[in-house]
Write a protein that holds these residues in place. Structure first.
Motif, PDB file in Angstrom:
ATOM      1  N   GLN A   1      15.923   3.386  -3.666  1.00  0.00           N
ATOM      2  CA  GLN A   1      14.625   2.759  -3.427  1.00  0.00           C
ATOM      3  C   GLN A   1      13.606   3.248  -4.453  1.00  0.00           C
ATOM      4  O   GLN A   1      13.563   4.433  -4.791  1.00  0.00           O
ATOM      5  N   PHE A   2      12.816   2.309  -4.916  1.00  0.00           N
ATOM      6  CA  PHE A   2      11.668   2.596  -5.780  1.00  0.00           C
ATOM      7  C   PHE A   2      10.406   2.218  -5.028  1.00  0.00           C
ATOM      8  O   PHE A   2      10.362   1.194  -4.344  1.00  0.00           O
ATOM      9  N   SER A   3       9.345   3.047  -5.131  1.00  0.00           N
ATOM     10  CA  SER A   3       8.074   2.704  -4.489  1.00  0.00           C
ATOM     11  C   SER A   3       6.908   3.237  -5.317  1.00  0.00           C
ATOM     12  O   SER A   3       7.025   4.267  -5.992  1.00  0.00           O
ATOM     13  N   TRP A   4       5.812   2.524  -5.237  1.00  0.00           N
ATOM     14  CA  TRP A   4       4.576   2.886  -5.947  1.00  0.00           C
ATOM     15  C   TRP A   4       3.406   2.617  -5.022  1.00  0.00           C
ATOM     16  O   TRP A   4       3.326   1.570  -4.385  1.00  0.00           O
ATOM     17  N   SER A   5       2.495   3.572  -4.906  1.00  0.00           N
ATOM     18  CA  SER A   5       1.269   3.359  -4.143  1.00  0.00           C
ATOM     19  C   SER A   5       0.080   3.787  -4.986  1.00  0.00           C
ATOM     20  O   SER A   5       0.154   4.766  -5.749  1.00  0.00           O
ATOM     21  N   SER A   6      -1.007   3.049  -4.863  1.00  0.00           N
ATOM     22  CA  SER A   6      -2.233   3.340  -5.588  1.00  0.00           C
ATOM     23  C   SER A   6      -3.383   3.253  -4.602  1.00  0.00           C
ATOM     24  O   SER A   6      -3.593   2.210  -3.980  1.00  0.00           O
ATOM     25  N   SER A   7      -4.122   4.345  -4.446  1.00  0.00           N
ATOM     26  CA  SER A   7      -5.152   4.397  -3.407  1.00  0.00           C
ATOM     27  C   SER A   7      -6.380   5.147  -3.908  1.00  0.00           C
ATOM     28  O   SER A   7      -6.315   5.910  -4.876  1.00  0.00           O
ATOM     29  N   LYS A   8      -7.496   4.948  -3.202  1.00  0.00           N
ATOM     30  CA  LYS A   8      -8.731   5.654  -3.504  1.00  0.00           C
ATOM     31  C   LYS A   8      -9.510   5.839  -2.216  1.00  0.00           C
ATOM     32  O   LYS A   8      -9.164   5.291  -1.166  1.00  0.00           O
ATOM     33  N   GLU A   9     -10.587   6.605  -2.293  1.00  0.00           N
ATOM     34  CA  GLU A   9     -11.403   6.898  -1.122  1.00  0.00           C
ATOM     35  C   GLU A   9     -12.210   5.664  -0.709  1.00  0.00           C
ATOM     36  O   GLU A   9     -12.450   4.762  -1.524  1.00  0.00           O
TER      37      GLU A   9
END
Length: 579
Positions: A552-560
């Motif tokens: 499995q490959f996963s990417w997450s991009s988050s901010k406040e």
């Protein structure tokens, strides 16, 4: 076992019949001691199907039957013998080589079946072995944690603050740069090689009772992750007791579990991490309607979060006085959920569930006025600090400290922090799964959570004033927070549950989690590296090399959402295997 013995007896009867018939067609009856029949009867004695006296009687009857049939055969073939009457049995000639081959095939078949089902050799495996199931999984992961260079570098790790506390702080703020634990917000952590290993044993004690134990890896005892990082000078890795439970099923539609077990509710990892285990007692109810494609279910639970205790509290007016034992309250999670699954046709399944979770004695409490002379002194609300946090919840200083000296240069506050909000959560989950074409499928999942106990005014009052709120704020007279969280995810692929080799799936989703929509210590530790006050997207894909091996490959991009800048991207490559 009764069924197996009956089959064995039936086979033996067939062989006995064939043996006596063939004996009468071939030759005068002889002792059966060298025949395969004796071996089969001995096998029945060994397995407890027959007693010894029964076996002896069976052999005697077989011998007598063989003699009788042989006499009938001689009478039929001897011109001087009596003429056969209607109803007499006539057995055709069967060559000895054919007879032996058939006997050998029957014996081999019986022995093979006996070995497979463990009934030919009853002392080889004890009975409990057939009721034990061993299961587990392992995961190797390459993980990169990427931080924006514009992130604030003055975000405090409040979980470490409490664990290492009480922490000495400058009066009225938390800006002492020497003693406060700061969170890493700018230094990337690339190519972290991590792993997870879990091994469980489940015992079906009876049709109604089941017990289980599972061990798991983990870098510490935090509740939301069983992952650990390779390295440490090749040191051995830690193993923790991850599950321990007993389940009772009074009926087909109900089960009760006590101990430390998996999440009994239908939830997403936005609220409860997939690695989170629940300590307490739960009940699961389910009923499928026979005349319609509908199943209704309900889940209940009461779980111990923490048995709090407090140290001896000194008298704030007299350091030489005996003081008193501090009062504390135990912390609990109470949960209830109702839901239904509707399958109108083979291609579509709809599931919905509504849950309510009440966290008792979970919010922090401002202490009575107290004086602390050293770090070992206590105040009467120290017990109310949370056992574990990630980040995001609104926090305040627990201790209302009265200073023992009139000289401000002597002032120093040994402090803990607590949660400013109470948490009574309404949790709505919806899911739709459909089959498309050429074996492809699609699933849409949605989750909405609202903290019904959220109140900004009550948070400030609980903290003893906005000046005691310690989260980063541009406006010190206000609290930037909110009670809502939601997520949506789409999954598309062939065999999206990865049940067979060659199955694959792709997924993408979005999360929005306001600071006090839920406790920040129980949700997924991957998105935004855990906690609340986060928004962003994630995507990935999986492929199954084998029925139980997949990547499995996963990417997450988050901010406040509010407060100091904190943008975090997480990239992961996983190789998983289960057994």
């Amino acid at each position: 076992m009764k069924f197996k013995r009956t089959r064995l007896a039936s086979m033996l009867a067939a062989v006995l019949t064939f043996s006596t018939f063939s004996a009468s067609a071939q030759e005068p009856p002889a002792a059966l001691g060298d025949d395969v029949t004796v071996e089969l009867i001995q096998m029945l004695v060994d397995t407890g199907v027959l007693k010894k006296d029964q076996a002896s009687a069976l052999l005697a009857r077989a011998q007598a039957r063989a003699q009788a049939k042989a006499s009938q055969t001689r009478a039929a073939t001897d011109p001087g013998a009596a003429i056969a009457q209607d109803g007499d049995i006539r057995v055709p000639y069967v060559p000895i080589s054919v007879r032996k081959e058939i006997e050998r095939n029957v014996k081999d078949q019986m022995m093979e079946q006996a070995k497979t089902e463990n009934w030919a050799q009853p002392n080889t495996f004890p009975d409990w072995v057939s009721r034990i199931t061993i299961e587990g999984d392992v995961r190797a992961r390459n993980e990169s944690r990427l931080f924006d260079g514009r992130n604030s570098n003055q975000i405090i790790d409040f979980n470490a603050f409490n664990e290492n506390g009480p922490v000495p702080t400058v009066v009225g703020n938390l800006q002492n740069p020497y003693d406060l634990p700061w969170m890493n917000t700018r230094m990337d952590r690339r190519n972290l090689w991590r792993y997870r290993a879990r091994l469980g044993v489940r015992a079906d004690i009876s049709d109604r009772w089941t017990a289980g134990i599972r061990l798991a890896s983990g870098s510490d005892d935090n509740p939301v992750s069983t992952s650990d990082t390779f390295g440490g000078g090749m040191s051995k890795k830690s193993v923790w007791l991850d599950q321990m439970y007993i389940t009772y099923r009074p009926t087909q539609w109900a089960s009760i579990t006590a101990g430390r077990a998996a999440n009994p509710f239908m939830t997403t990892d936005m609220l409860y991490s997939g690695d989170l285990q629940f300590d307490g007692i739960s009940a699961k109810l389910s009923h499928a309607f026979a005349d319609r494609p509908l199943t209704v279910f309900g889940n209940l639970g009461m779980f111990a979060l923490e048995y709090s205790n407090n140290s001896w509290v000194p008298d704030p007016d007299d350091p030489n006085a005996a003081g008193s034992e501090g009062k504390s309250e135990n912390k609990w999670l109470l949960g209830a959920q109702v839901g239904a699954t509707w399958k109108p046709n083979p291609s579509n399944t709809f599931t919905g569930a509504l849950g309510y979770y009440r966290f008792e004695n979970f919010a922090g409490r401002r202490s009575s006025p107290c004086t602390v002379y050293t770090s070992s002194d206590a105040c009467d609300s120290d017990w109310s600090r949370p056992a574990f946090m990630q980040k995001g919840n609104t926090l305040f200083l627990l201790r209302d400290i009265r200073h023992w000296s009139a000289d401000p240069s002597d002032w120093n506050e040994w402090q803990y922090v607590g949660l400013a909000s109470k948490f009574n959560l309404l949790d709505l989950n919806l899911s739709w799964e459909t089959s498309l074409f050429d074996g492809l499928g699609l699933r849409i999942d949605g989750n909405y959570v609202r903290n019904l106990a959220y109140s900004k005014d009550k948070m400030i009052s609980r903290a003893g004033g906005a000046q005691n709120i310690v989260n980063w704020r541009q406006n010190l007279a206000d609290v930037e927070s909110g009670p809502n969280a939601y997520m949506v995810q789409a999954t598309f692929g062939r065999g999206i549950r990865l049940e067979n080799a060659g199955d694959w799936r792709m997924f993408a989703g979005y999360k929005y989690i306001q600071p006090d929509s839920m406790p920040d210590g129980f949700n997924d530790s991957g998105f935004h590296l855990g906690g609340t006050n986060a928004r962003g997207y994630y995507l990935g894909g999986s492929y199954a090399f084998h029925r139980n091996v997949w990547a499995q490959f996963s990417w997450s991009s988050s901010k406040e959402i509010y407060g100091a800048p904190l943008s975090i991207d997480v990239l992961r490559f996983d190789l998983n295997a289960r057994f």
